[in-house]
Design a protein around this motif. Structure first.
Motif, mmCIF file in Angstrom:
data_model
loop_
_atom_site.group_PDB
_atom_site.id
_atom_site.type_symbol
_atom_site.label_atom_id
_atom_site.label_comp_id
_atom_site.label_asym_id
_atom_site.label_seq_id
_atom_site.Cartn_x
_atom_site.Cartn_y
_atom_site.Cartn_z
ATOM 1 N N LEU A 9 0.836 -1.199 0.000
ATOM 2 C CA LEU A 9 0.000 0.000 0.000
ATOM 3 C C LEU A 9 0.878 1.258 0.000
ATOM 4 O O LEU A 9 0.623 2.210 -0.743
ATOM 5 C CB LEU A 9 -0.920 0.001 1.216
ATOM 6 N N GLN A 10 1.911 1.265 0.838
ATOM 7 C CA GLN A 10 2.789 2.429 0.903
ATOM 8 C C GLN A 10 3.567 2.608 -0.399
ATOM 9 O O GLN A 10 3.800 3.740 -0.844
ATOM 10 C CB GLN A 10 3.735 2.287 2.097
ATOM 11 N N THR A 11 3.953 1.503 -1.024
ATOM 12 C CA THR A 11 4.630 1.598 -2.318
ATOM 13 C C THR A 11 3.700 2.181 -3.375
ATOM 14 O O THR A 11 4.092 3.063 -4.153
ATOM 15 C CB THR A 11 5.115 0.204 -2.768
ATOM 16 N N LEU A 12 2.453 1.710 -3.397
ATOM 17 C CA LEU A 12 1.475 2.231 -4.347
ATOM 18 C C LEU A 12 1.223 3.714 -4.101
ATOM 19 O O LEU A 12 1.084 4.509 -5.046
ATOM 20 C CB LEU A 12 0.171 1.434 -4.235
ATOM 21 N N GLU A 13 1.180 4.104 -2.833
ATOM 22 C CA GLU A 13 0.962 5.512 -2.504
ATOM 23 C C GLU A 13 2.090 6.385 -3.038
ATOM 24 O O GLU A 13 1.845 7.468 -3.598
ATOM 25 C CB GLU A 13 0.831 5.681 -0.993
ATOM 26 N N ARG A 14 3.323 5.923 -2.904
ATOM 27 C CA ARG A 14 4.457 6.687 -3.441
ATOM 28 C C ARG A 14 4.359 6.807 -4.964
ATOM 29 O O ARG A 14 4.661 7.854 -5.537
ATOM 30 C CB ARG A 14 5.779 6.019 -3.041
ATOM 31 N N MET A 15 3.944 5.731 -5.618
ATOM 32 C CA MET A 15 3.802 5.769 -7.070
ATOM 33 C C MET A 15 2.742 6.793 -7.490
ATOM 34 O O MET A 15 2.927 7.547 -8.452
ATOM 35 C CB MET A 15 3.393 4.388 -7.601
ATOM 36 N N LEU A 16 1.620 6.835 -6.763
ATOM 37 C CA LEU A 16 0.560 7.769 -7.101
ATOM 38 C C LEU A 16 0.970 9.216 -6.831
ATOM 39 O O LEU A 16 0.590 10.127 -7.566
ATOM 40 C CB LEU A 16 -0.711 7.426 -6.318
ATOM 41 N N ARG A 17 1.734 9.420 -5.775
ATOM 42 C CA ARG A 17 2.203 10.775 -5.475
ATOM 43 C C ARG A 17 3.184 11.254 -6.545
ATOM 44 O O ARG A 17 3.150 12.410 -6.959
ATOM 45 C CB ARG A 17 2.871 10.813 -4.099
#
Length: 306
Positions: free
Chosen positions: A241-249
């Motif tokens: 989830l945190q990896t996906l969040e960084r990608m979206l940011r």
């Protein structure tokens, strides 16, 4: 999509970028040498205190058998006293080996000492930490620490000649090993393909802005509504989830496309191309809601392997 080969790139200081087999770049921070030493001291202290507590308990339960064994010395002792000593030897063996193996194979990849100082063991190739790697790195500890101590403990008797000097040199060489590489790897890490990194935060980061598909689950581009079932959301955990969040940011189009393809393959979806961000925003929002809901009931899922 062909998965990229696992690799990692060096950056300044202790910051590294790990590329997983799925081609996702994950920033990590190599644990400092001081934190590793502190964790090891804490672990040995925990083991030592635990053994003392167990011996006190056994003595309170069967103290007479201990006294019998000590008084008998070379004479024959009862089977019960002999069995008690066998149990004690097994406990010491398990404390020495099983403690590290079991805890580092757990979902956190860390012993109690490592958890206290905020570090964990990870595979340098970006995949799951395997039992073979954990066993290898911990068996090497005998060569790195315990064998030199055996020689050093024998030296004062004067019966071993230069064994004390050899043990001291042996100890110093292995202790200096982490200072001769940028990732502070000890010999066990080199053999096992592991490294020790700072543990990710256990609390979920602040959510990204809930707009578009992240808020409604519906794409503003195609109008498609993305709703994911429990089985589809259960394949990933907090770290993903945190990896996906960084990608979206970061909003890097190529990175989002690669992550979109990886997730679709993992959960068995085929929504087509052109709407990657809406899909990922919806997946992120629903995965976050599921993980936070589980946390309220005391259920944690650290990553896709746990």
């Amino acid at each position: 999509m062909n998965a990229a080969s696992p690799s990692f790139a060096h950056a300044t200081g202790r910051e590294r970028t790990l590329v997983t087999p799925e081609g996702i770049a994950v920033p990590v921070t190599v644990a400092s040498r001081g934190s590793r030493v502190g964790a090891l001291v804490l672990d040995f202290t925990i083991i030592f205190l635990g053994l003392i507590a167990i011996q006190i308990f056994l003595y309170m339960v069967a103290g007479g058998l201990f006294d019998e064994a000590i008084q008998a010395a070379d004479d024959s002792i009862s089977g019960a006293a002999e069995f008690l000593f066998i149990v004690l030897v097994l406990i010491i063996f398990l404390a020495r080996y099983a403690y590290f193996l079991v805890m580092e194979l757990g979902p956190r990849g860390a012993t109690f000492g490592k958890r206290i100082v905020g570090i964990r063991v990870a595979a340098r190739a970006g995949g799951r930490l395997t039992p073979e790697a954990v066993i290898a790195r911990n068996l090497l500890r005998d060569i790195e620490l315990f064998m030199p101590f055996v020689f050093l403990s024998m030296a004062p008797s004067g019966d071993t000649g230069s064994a004390g000097i050899a043990g001291l040199l042996w100890f110093l060489i292995f202790m200096a090993f982490p200072f001769f590489n940028k990732d502070a790897l000890r010999a066990g890490d080199v053999i096992a393909g592991t490294w020790v990194v700072e543990a990710p935060r256990t609390k979920l980061a602040k959510a990204i802005s809930a707009t578009g598909a992240a808020a409604r689950g519906t794409s503003e581009v195609t109008g498609m509504r993305y709703e994911f079932g429990d089985d589809e959301l259960s394949v990933y955990g907090e770290r993903e989830l945190q990896t996906l969040e960084r990608m979206l940011r970061d909003a890097d189009a190529s990175a989002l496309s690669a992550v979109h393809a990886t997730i679709c393959k993992k959960i068995g979806w085929d929504p087509g191309a052109g709407d990657e961000r809406a899909f990922l925003e919806a997946f992120y929002s629903q995965l976050r809601a599921k993980l936070e809901g589980n946390m309220r009931f005391g259920k944690r899922k650290a990553d896709k392997f746990s």
